[in-house]
Design an enzyme around this catalytic site. Structure first.
Site, PDB file in Angstrom:
ATOM      1  CB  SER A 678      25.351  -2.874  14.703  1.00 13.24           C
ATOM      2  OG  SER A 678      26.089  -2.629  13.529  1.00 13.24           O
ATOM      3  CE  LYS A 721      23.226  -3.887  10.512  1.00 14.89           C
ATOM      4  NZ  LYS A 721      23.299  -3.652  11.963  1.00 14.89           N
TER       5      LYS A 721
END
Length: 819
Positions: A678, A721
């Site tokens: 990611s 996140k």
């Protein structure tokens, strides 16, 4: 012979009784109509009709309730009893059929006709009579309920009709069968029916006799064993041996008799107790057997807690014990509601996945509290031996059952809420794979026959409510993961942490540190300061530790100054008690940096900010990647560089820029392992910024996987996140466009403070994150290109040249990048 009509006579309805001709029967008469019928028969010396009721429970029988054929008889004796009923002695005279009912009000008066019987005796009938006599003699000898003198009386009867009636009254047959024989007029047919009934009764009596003999032998054997045991006990006492061992065995036998357990386990335990009897109490084997028997008798095989699945109560318990976690609470309530409707425990195994300190273990306790069940917790962290789950075989010294069976014995019930904590922390070595042993435990279709190696007997785990917890899923084997339903527990927002601290943690720590509510007051601003600058976590475990520290500091002051002293802690007082802040809040980088980007990562502790730095050095085209990165992350860095090289012309870079420079990509906090795809767009942006000299917006963070064509692929853990970005003071998040649906999972209070920008290509990332002056001065891009050409291809700088790829953007000219 023709039937003879008889003048109307009173009718006496009989309950559970059939009277035959020549039979004398005592009767107790209590019903009013029956008493009047007896009295009426006595007035004029009349006969009385004796007929049986079809249903003895009918208290006021009518015509339909009484058999048509009965016996015409007379009252021989009548005695009136003091309490109302009368006792009569009646004698049957002949069979009769009720023709018509003339009266039913005060008593029943009926018109009857006598039924004559044939008196002709044929040879066949004589043979039948002899066979009946022989069979009756056998019946009397076997049954022992009939007076043996009846055999001689019956043998003296020569009339076949009288013989049949004399025998039938001695037989133990049903009322319906006796009525059927009464209604059989022909003597031969009547004798054949009686013969059949006697043979059936004789067979039953023979079986009863065999059973009696068998029971008698068993009793004799038991008495013999008792006698021998008493003799053995007496001998032991004479020899001076202790009788404790024998008493213990008797106690075990009594426990086994009263214990509710499956037949297989009962037989195995009984066998071991019998084996124990034959052993010396001092032998090592006796100790092993005794321990095994104790375990078998100590387990709650069929002992269960009464389920109290009340959805309203469960909701109240969950709300009382936990703040937030709405989706998790909703799923647990759904689970409990289905269990209440289905009525059995076979259902999904819940797996609570989340960062440390978010309340996974306490959720399991709340489920037990809501359902009224016992709670059992087994920590699986570090377990690497299959025997920890299945137990050791009894051949090993010191063998014990596995943790599953041990915990059930500790709970005392066979249907507790069973929490398997840290299921992702198990490991494997030469002693077996414990996760494979859990496959049977956590499979609702198999765990009703769970076989522990020590018990060697099936134990039913289907009534247990299993809940597992984990910080991450990638370490759990796929077959085990497939047996569980995953419920993700995300981190808490700042507002949720503040509410938890005020409602739960503060009160708990005040009590645990011996304080009274008036001794310490922590203002909201102090809680916020602890959350922002002293902890950075998804859960609240560290926050609780900091609150505990404040309480301990306050306790010292209160001991010094007296119990009535009160301590008030504000935001400004926190450093005095705990020390200087450990984290910066609300500050990203102080300046916009070149080559430095902020990514978003997911860890077992929740979301984290991930800084990526890139610097350009004179060299020969080497790419260096540091920061303890995993293979996937290193491949992302190479893919990002390949994309930048493919877009060199668009970015205004020399076509062969990479031949004269070395590129160093570093992720700080090098002691911590990092991996995953990611960070792809974060690395690409860092490379572009370092190579073009354009700074990156310090308020932007991003996450997304990159392809060689620059496409941005979806990622996981967006909520965690986003919470990490919010905690770190980030204002804008760039996320893959395919993750737009996941934005709804982010708490509204967090979404309100963040600008969420979906992107599908790296070009969009560059446009959103690079600080450009706009697209109106393209010549500046050429000027910047000339500067870079000098940096890339001027060999006079050598190794000591100025680092042109990293630094502050205060004194640097920003450059336009066209898209």
């Amino acid at each position: 012979m023709k039937a003879t009509l008889v003048n109307p006579v009173p009718l006496l309805a009989l309950r559970e009784l059939v009277v035959f001709p020549q039979q004398v029967v005592p009767l107790f008469v209590g019903r009013e109509k029956s008493v009047r019928a007896i009295e009426e028969s006595q007035k004029e010396g009349k006969y009385i009709m004796l007929a049986a009721q079809k249903d003895a429970r009918t208290s006021n029988p009518g015509q339909k309730d009484i058999y048509t054929i009965g016996t015409l008889g007379e009252v021989v004796q009548l005695i009136r009893l003091a309490d109302g009923p009368i006792k009569v002695l009646v004698e049957g005279k002949s069979r009769a059929r009720i023709k018509r009912y003339e009266q039913e009000d005060e008593y029943m008066l009926v018109e009857v006709e006598e039924i004559p019987t044939s008196s002709e005796v044929t040879t066949e009938l004589k043979a039948l009579m002899r066979s009946v006599n022989v069979t009756f003699e056998s019946y009397v000898k076997l049954g022992k309920k009939v007076n043996p003198e009846m055999i001689m009386q019956v043998n003296a009867i020569e009339d076949p009709s009288r013989l049949a009636d004399a025998i039938v009254v001695q037989l133990n047959i049903k009322l319906e069968d006796k009525q059927d024989i009464l209604e059989t007029i022909e003597p031969q047919a009547r004798l054949e029916k009686i013969l059949g009934h006697m043979k059936s009764e004789i067979e039953i009596l023979q079986v009863e006799k065999r059973i009696r003999n068998r029971v008698k032998k068993q009793m004799e054997k038991t008495q013999k064993e008792y006698y021998l045991n008493e003799q053995m006990r007496a001998i032991q006492k004479e020899l001076g041996e202790k009788d404790d061992f024998r008493n213990e065995i008797q106690e075990l036998e009594e426990k086994l008799k009263s214990k509710d357990m499956p037949d297989e386990a009962r037989d195995k335990t009984d066998k071991e107790i019998r084996k124990l009897k034959m052993m010396s109490p001092m032998s090592a084997e006796a100790t092993v057997v005794r321990n095994y028997v104790d375990w078998m008798l100590g387990l709650p095989w069929n002992e269960v807690s009464k389920d109290e699945i009340d959805i309203v109560k469960a909701r109240e318990v969950l709300e009382e014990d936990h703040y937030g976690l709405e989706k998790v609470k909703e799923r647990i309530l759904e689970y409990l509601a289905v269990q209440k409707l289905v009525g059995k425990m076979k259902g999904p195994i819940l797996c609570l996945v989340g960062a440390p300190g978010v309340g996974k273990t306490s959720l399991g306790k709340s489920v037990a509290k809501a359902t009224g069940r016992q709670f059992v917790r087994v920590a699986l962290g570090g377990v690497r031996d299959e025997a920890e789950i299945r137990g050791h075989r009894r051949t090993y010294i010191g063998a014990l059952p596995g943790k599953i069976i041990q915990s059930l014995k500790k709970a005392g019930k066979s249907n507790p809420v069973f929490l398997l904590d840290e299921i992702d922390k198990m490991s494997t070595d030469f002693r077996g794979d414990p996760s494979s042993a859990l496959l049977e435990v956590l499979d609702p279709e198999q765990n009703d026959t769970f076989n522990d190696h020590y018990l060697d007997s099936d134990y039913d785990l289907s009534k247990v409510m299993f809940i597992t917890t984990a910080n991450t899923l990638h370490t759990i084997p796929q077959p085990l993961l497939d047996r569980m339903e995953i419920i993700r527990i995300s981190g808490y927002t700042e507002l949720e942490k503040l509410a938890i601290a005020k409602k739960y943690l503060y009160e708990k720590q005040v009590k645990e540190n011996g304080l009274e509510p008036h001794n310490i007051v922590i203002e909201d601003s102090a809680f916020v300061e602890l959350i922002r600058r002293y902890t950075r976590e998804s859960g609240v475990r560290n926050l609780e530790r900091e609150i505990a520290t404040l309480c301990r500091k306050a306790a010292v002051e209160i001991v010094d100054k007296g119990k009535e002293h009160s301590v008030t802690i504000t935001e400004k007082d926190v450093p005095k008690y705990i020390g200087q802040p450990r984290f910066r809040y609300g500050k990203s980088e102080e300046d916009h940096q070149i080559g430095t980007t902020t990514g978003l990562a997911w860890t077992e502790k929740g979301g984290e900010l991930l800084v990526i730095e890139t610097t350009i050095l004179p060299g020969k085209g080497r790419l260096q990647i540091t920061g303890k990165l995993g293979d996937v992350m290193q491949e992302s860095a190479r893919a990002a560089l390949s994309y930048v090289r493919s877009r060199a012309e668009m970015l205004g870079l020399p076509r062969l820029f990479y031949d004269k420079v070395d590129i160093h990509v570093h992720v700080p906090e090098g002691a911590i392992p990092k991996d995953g795809p990611s960070a792809g767009i974060t690395m690409a942006l860092s490379l572009v910024s370092a190579l073009t000299g354009i700074p990156v917006d310090k308020n932007v963070a991003m996450t997304g996987e990159i392809t060689l064509r620059g496409n941005v692929l979806p990622i996981g853990g967006l909520k965690e996140k986003a919470l990490a970005a919010h905690r770190g003071g980030i204002r804008k998040i760039l996320l893959p466009k395919e993750n737009e649906n996941d934005i709804e999972e982010i708490p509204p209070t967090v979404r309100a403070d963040l600008e969420l920008v979906p992107v599908s290509h790296v070009d969009e990332v560059l446009y959103e994150a690079l600080l450009c002056a706009g697209a109106k001065d393209f010549d500046k891009l050429l000027d910047r290109k000339a500067v870079r050409d000098e940096m890339f291809f001027n060999d006079t700088k050598g190794e000591g040249g100025e680092d042109s790829g990293n630094g502050s953007a205060k004194d640097k000219q920003t450059t336009v990048v066209t898209h």
